[in-house]
Design an enzyme around this catalytic site. Structure first.
Site, PDB file in Angstrom:
ATOM      1  N   GLU A  11     -10.927  -3.178   3.620  1.00 43.63           N
ATOM      2  CA  GLU A  11     -11.610  -2.697   4.814  1.00 43.63           C
ATOM      3  C   GLU A  11     -11.864  -1.185   4.825  1.00 43.63           C
ATOM      4  O   GLU A  11     -11.653  -0.537   5.851  1.00 43.63           O
ATOM      5  CB  GLU A  11     -10.781  -3.098   6.041  1.00 43.63           C
ATOM      6  CG  GLU A  11      -9.399  -2.420   6.166  1.00 43.63           C
ATOM      7  CD  GLU A  11      -8.257  -3.152   5.479  1.00 43.63           C
ATOM      8  OE1 GLU A  11      -8.510  -3.857   4.481  1.00 43.63           O
ATOM      9  OE2 GLU A  11      -7.108  -2.996   5.924  1.00 43.63           O
ATOM     10  N   GLU A  47      -2.833  -7.133   9.687  1.00 37.20           N
ATOM     11  CA  GLU A  47      -3.413  -8.366   9.132  1.00 37.20           C
ATOM     12  C   GLU A  47      -3.354  -9.564  10.092  1.00 37.20           C
ATOM     13  O   GLU A  47      -4.269 -10.385  10.095  1.00 37.20           O
ATOM     14  CB  GLU A  47      -2.754  -8.710   7.792  1.00 37.20           C
ATOM     15  CG  GLU A  47      -2.964  -7.644   6.706  1.00 37.20           C
ATOM     16  CD  GLU A  47      -4.435  -7.395   6.351  1.00 37.20           C
ATOM     17  OE1 GLU A  47      -5.305  -8.206   6.711  1.00 37.20           O
ATOM     18  OE2 GLU A  47      -4.697  -6.358   5.698  1.00 37.20           O
ATOM     19  N   HIS A  50     -11.157  -5.525  10.798  1.00 33.89           N
ATOM     20  CA  HIS A  50     -10.249  -4.399  10.550  1.00 33.89           C
ATOM     21  C   HIS A  50     -10.785  -3.086  11.141  1.00 33.89           C
ATOM     22  O   HIS A  50     -10.019  -2.126  11.303  1.00 33.89           O
ATOM     23  CB  HIS A  50     -10.038  -4.204   9.053  1.00 33.89           C
ATOM     24  CG  HIS A  50      -8.915  -5.010   8.461  1.00 33.89           C
ATOM     25  ND1 HIS A  50      -7.629  -4.964   8.949  1.00 33.89           N
ATOM     26  CD2 HIS A  50      -8.885  -5.865   7.397  1.00 33.89           C
ATOM     27  CE1 HIS A  50      -6.846  -5.760   8.199  1.00 33.89           C
ATOM     28  NE2 HIS A  50      -7.598  -6.319   7.261  1.00 33.89           N
ATOM     29  N   HIS A  61     -13.509 -10.860   8.457  1.00 40.60           N
ATOM     30  CA  HIS A  61     -12.162 -10.304   8.355  1.00 40.60           C
ATOM     31  C   HIS A  61     -12.199  -8.781   8.150  1.00 40.60           C
ATOM     32  O   HIS A  61     -11.582  -8.030   8.913  1.00 40.60           O
ATOM     33  CB  HIS A  61     -11.413 -10.985   7.197  1.00 40.60           C
ATOM     34  CG  HIS A  61     -10.018 -10.471   6.991  1.00 40.60           C
ATOM     35  ND1 HIS A  61      -8.918 -11.104   7.511  1.00 40.60           N
ATOM     36  CD2 HIS A  61      -9.546  -9.381   6.342  1.00 40.60           C
ATOM     37  CE1 HIS A  61      -7.822 -10.429   7.182  1.00 40.60           C
ATOM     38  NE2 HIS A  61      -8.178  -9.374   6.460  1.00 40.60           N
ATOM     39  N   GLU A  62     -12.926  -8.350   7.150  1.00 41.35           N
ATOM     40  CA  GLU A  62     -12.936  -6.900   6.857  1.00 41.35           C
ATOM     41  C   GLU A  62     -13.582  -6.117   8.005  1.00 41.35           C
ATOM     42  O   GLU A  62     -13.147  -5.018   8.337  1.00 41.35           O
ATOM     43  CB  GLU A  62     -13.633  -6.618   5.526  1.00 41.35           C
ATOM     44  CG  GLU A  62     -13.055  -7.355   4.313  1.00 41.35           C
ATOM     45  CD  GLU A  62     -11.535  -7.295   4.168  1.00 41.35           C
ATOM     46  OE1 GLU A  62     -10.910  -6.339   4.686  1.00 41.35           O
ATOM     47  OE2 GLU A  62     -10.959  -8.210   3.551  1.00 41.35           O
ATOM     48  N   TYR A  99      -0.472 -12.424   7.822  1.00 44.20           N
ATOM     49  CA  TYR A  99      -1.810 -12.885   8.191  1.00 44.20           C
ATOM     50  C   TYR A  99      -1.749 -14.092   9.134  1.00 44.20           C
ATOM     51  O   TYR A  99      -2.268 -14.063  10.244  1.00 44.20           O
ATOM     52  CB  TYR A  99      -2.589 -13.304   6.934  1.00 44.20           C
ATOM     53  CG  TYR A  99      -2.968 -12.172   6.008  1.00 44.20           C
ATOM     54  CD1 TYR A  99      -2.018 -11.571   5.190  1.00 44.20           C
ATOM     55  CD2 TYR A  99      -4.275 -11.718   5.927  1.00 44.20           C
ATOM     56  CE1 TYR A  99      -2.369 -10.546   4.322  1.00 44.20           C
ATOM     57  CE2 TYR A  99      -4.639 -10.692   5.052  1.00 44.20           C
ATOM     58  CZ  TYR A  99      -3.690 -10.116   4.255  1.00 44.20           C
ATOM     59  OH  TYR A  99      -4.027  -9.104   3.410  1.00 44.20           O
TER      60      TYR A  99
HETATM   61  N1  BES Z   1      -6.335  -5.051   3.601  1.00 46.55           N
HETATM   62  C1  BES Z   1      -6.399  -6.277   2.921  1.00 46.55           C
HETATM   63  C2  BES Z   1      -6.200  -6.146   1.445  1.00 46.55           C
HETATM   64  C3  BES Z   1      -4.877  -5.536   1.030  1.00 46.55           C
HETATM   65  C4  BES Z   1      -3.708  -5.859   1.683  1.00 46.55           C
HETATM   66  C5  BES Z   1      -4.838  -4.654  -0.009  1.00 46.55           C
HETATM   67  C6  BES Z   1      -2.522  -5.277   1.287  1.00 46.55           C
HETATM   68  C7  BES Z   1      -3.650  -4.075  -0.409  1.00 46.55           C
HETATM   69  C8  BES Z   1      -2.483  -4.378   0.259  1.00 46.55           C
HETATM   70  C9  BES Z   1      -7.718  -7.005   3.187  1.00 46.55           C
HETATM   71  O1  BES Z   1      -8.205  -6.829   4.472  1.00 46.55           O
HETATM   72  C10 BES Z   1      -7.467  -8.466   3.027  1.00 46.55           C
HETATM   73  O2  BES Z   1      -6.681  -8.988   3.761  1.00 46.55           O
HETATM   74  N2  BES Z   1      -8.132  -9.103   2.073  1.00 46.55           N
HETATM   75  C11 BES Z   1      -7.987 -10.520   1.816  1.00 46.55           C
HETATM   76  C12 BES Z   1      -9.190 -11.285   2.258  1.00 46.55           C
HETATM   77  C13 BES Z   1      -9.129 -11.802   3.644  1.00 46.55           C
HETATM   78  C14 BES Z   1     -10.349 -12.639   3.948  1.00 46.55           C
HETATM   79  C15 BES Z   1      -7.870 -12.556   3.976  1.00 46.55           C
HETATM   80  C16 BES Z   1      -7.902 -10.701   0.318  1.00 46.55           C
HETATM   81  O3  BES Z   1      -8.196  -9.760  -0.408  1.00 46.55           O
HETATM   82  O4  BES Z   1      -7.557 -11.783  -0.120  1.00 46.55           O
HETATM   83 ZN    ZN Z   2      -7.013  -7.825   5.909  1.00 41.17          ZN
END
Ligand code: BES
Ligand code: ZN
Length: 632
Positions: free
Chosen positions: A296, A343, A324, A320-321, A408
């Site tokens: 995000e 999350e 954020h 999702h993003e 999450y």
């Molecule tokens: N912020 C996260 C990605 C993240 C979390 C990077 C912790 C490093 C440490 C991002 O918003 C995220 O949750 N991405 C998910 C996708 C989402 C649709 C659940 C992913 O990358 O799987």
């Molecule tokens: Zn996320």
């Protein structure tokens, strides 16, 4: 000799506090959680002494050397008149430090290295110091950076670089106070190969510059984990008045089609929780080695190309993003043990956006799939594992290690439970004011609960015991008031899976109106084990092995491995060698590693594929396969 912060600084103070904690039902988990502001155990910064407020970054991105070099000029506040500014670094080469606009040399002292955290950098300052400049360059192993050869891009002609700063990797490419509780505005000047375009989590000029010099401004204060940069052969396509796509030229068209609803999503999110405060919302589609689904970065979500399914069926990732932009970027977890505030809220909000755009049934199916993932995670972690608490205990750990579906999905279910209790009307007013009141601030778990009790629960003891707030936040598993998602559409899917098991040929199943969520549910309902003939029958009827949908393909390939279904192996190998998204790599390698032959195969594939993966993914897969470079 420099003092080691690990031994004498706040890190040990927290360890001591933990040891001294009296115990009790959930008490052991609340250390460091106070409404007044928790200490961040993952940063060497001492913001109470001297804190950074603004960054002027001036760097050169050198693809030959695989190095970022330049200077980070920090504006600081030092109301206490501290004699030292503490920054975080990891694998950085610090060349010199100066004070003031006049750049007077000053002393700097790298401290002892601590596992996961890197090294503190102490810089000598004066009570009147307002500007501190650090000259530095990155090292080849910098974990936030992935340097791609032209062959690892879609276009194949130009190299590519991207950063991934969350959770504590910003310090591997910028010396900074790398704590989510500290916010900065920034400007940047980035010089690179004129054939390439540089973009950042800031105001971007979406066109190549003949001198290869790009400038950026981020006027809204952000935490360091949202500092982001990408450099590559990128093209821009506007989607709407305040949204657009950056991608490699061969992908732009497809991405613009896939994400066409971005503008509608922004509008829906604003209706729910208030104005979008970042002006522009663009999505950068990265090469396939991007280790996450999405990140995000403010104004510029980084996204995996594996969501380009061709039918817009994986756009929940954009919801999702985008979400954020409120939960995370606007109101930010104060430290990484509060990760669920980022999350969990975002997963809840993502589902609300999906409901607004695509209806209740779709949203309910997605929520159910998330709930199933959570149950799987519980089984893996153990029902009573402290890592199933929302508020995490990350003392002495890499924050990455404690981050799971729990933040999450359990986080989202907790908010869903609250929503059901108070009713949407009241709940949405509450959330809107929560974002408004705490905009551009950080939030602790205890701070949120205080606000919740102040605005919604009051002093109603009966209500408190019905909600079980403490059990949700500081206890394991799912309390018995958990609202379990229950999509009616999945009854049909389950009935079809049962019919197949009872003898109806796959080709005769009624699947005409199914979308991606139905197929994912269908695959998850298949029996285990299945014979190669059964696998082949499903494959012939539904073309799973040839699916262009990464989620469906990954779920199917996991079944392919566990059932030794050879016809899927070429697709599996191709998938593992081209895609670096950790969410897919982990279950596939884990499944392979369950048998000796599978492990052998996994190691052969990984020996080749490893060079294509991001350092973050490499770390995870090395662990699964017990792999070290020497063993290949
Ligand atoms: N912020 C996260 C990605 C993240 C979390 C990077 C912790 C490093 C440490 C991002 O918003 C995220 O949750 N991405 C998910 C996708 C989402 C649709 C659940 C992913 O990358 O799987
Ligand atoms: Zn996320």
């Amino acid at each position: 000799m420099r003092r080691s912060l690990y031994k004498t600084g706040k890190y040990s103070a927290i360890l001591l506090a933990l040891l001294a904690w009296p115990g009790g039902a959930f008490a052991g988990d609340r250390s460091g959680d106070s409404a007044a502001g928790a200490a961040d155990i993952h940063s060497f910064a001492r913001p109470a002494e001297a804190v950074v407020t603004h960054l002027d970054l001036d760097i050169e991105v050198d693809f030959q050397k695989k190095q970022i070099a330049g200077k980070a000029r920090w504006r600081i506040q030092n109301p206490a008149g501290a004699a030292r500014l503490y920054l975080d670094t990891r694998d950085l080469a610090i060349e010199r430090a100066t004070l003031g606009e006049e750049e007077k040399e000053t002393g700097f002292f790298p401290g002892n290295s601590v596992k996961f955290l890197g090294q503190p950098l102490e810089i000598e300052i004066h009570p009147e110091t307002e500007v501190v400049t650090v000259y530095y360059h990155t090292r080849p192993g910098a974990a936030a950076l992935q340097w791609l050869e032209p062959g690892q891009t879609v276009g194949g002609k130009h190299p590519f670089l991207f950063t991934q700063s969350q959770a504590i990797l910003a310090r591997t490419w910028i010396p900074c106070q790398d704590s989510p509780g500290i916010r900065i505005t920034y400007t940047a000047r980035v010089k690179t190969d004129p054939a390439l375009l540089a973009v950042m989590s800031a105001q971007n000029t979406p066109a190549k510059n003949p001198a290869g010099i790009y400038t950026f401004v981020m006027n809204q204060p952000i935490p360091s984990y949202l500092l982001a940069l990408a450099v590559g052969d990128l093209e821009y396509r506007a989607l709407g008045p305040r949204s657009g796509i950056f991608a490699e030229p061969p992908v732009v068209e497809k991405a613009a089609y896939e994400f066409a609803d971005a503008e509608k999503m922004i509008a829906a999110a604003e209706r729910l929780y208030g104005p979008y405060r970042w002006e522009q919302y663009d999505v950068l589609v990265l090469p396939p080695s991007f280790p996450f689904g999405g990140m995000e970065n403010p104004r510029l979500t980084f996204a995996t190309p594996t969501v380009l399914a061709g039918d817009r069926s994986l756009v929940a990732l954009i919801a999702h993003e985008l979400a954020h932009s409120w939960s995370g970027n606007l109101v930010t977890n104060a430290a990484w043990n509060d990760f669920w505030l980022n999350e969990g809220f975002t997963t809840y909000f993502e589902n609300r956006i999906m409901e607004e755009l695509y209806g209740e049934e779709t949203a309910e199916m997605l929520a159910y799939l998330g709930y199933q993932d959570l149950l799987k995670t519980f089984r893996k972690l153990g029902e009573n594992s402290p890592d199933t608490h929302l508020f995490l205990n990350l003392v002495g750990r890499d924050p990455d290690a404690g981050m799971s579906d729990v933040a999450y999905e359990k986080g989202a279910l907790f908010l869903r439970m609250l929503e059901k209790n108070f009713g949407r009307g009241k709940w949405d007013v509450f959330l809107k004011s929560y974002f408004d009141q705490h905009a551009f601030k950080s939030m602790t778990t205890a701070g949120f609960l205080t606000y919740l009790r102040e605005k919604l629960t009051g002093n109603d003891a009966a209500l408190e015991s019905r909600l079980q707030i403490d059990a949700w936040v500081y206890g394991p598993g799912l309390p018995d008031n958990c609202p379990i998602p229950n999509p009616a559409a999945f009854e049909q899917v389950q009935a079809q899976a049962a019919a197949w098991l009872a003898g109806t040929p796959a080709s005769a199943l009624q699947t005409g109106n199914w979308g991606t969520p139905h197929w994912l549910e269908f695959i998850s309902r298949l029996p285990q084990p299945m014979s190669p003939e059964q696998m082949a029958e499903l494959d012939a009827a539904f073309g799973f092995t040839a699916s262009g949908n990464s989620e469906i393909l990954c779920a199917w390939l996991v079944r392919g491995i566990s059932n030794g279904y050879e016809p899927a192996y070429p697709a599996l190998e191709n998938f593992l060698k081209t895609i670096g998204r950790r969410k897919f790599l982990r279950p596939l390698y884990q499944e392979l590693a369950k048998t000796p032959q599978g492990l052998q195969r996994a190691r052969e594939i990984y020996t080749v594929a490893r060079a294509n993966y991001h350092p973050i993914a490499v770390k995870s897969i090395d662990e699964i396969l017990n792999f070290s470079v020497a063993s290949n």
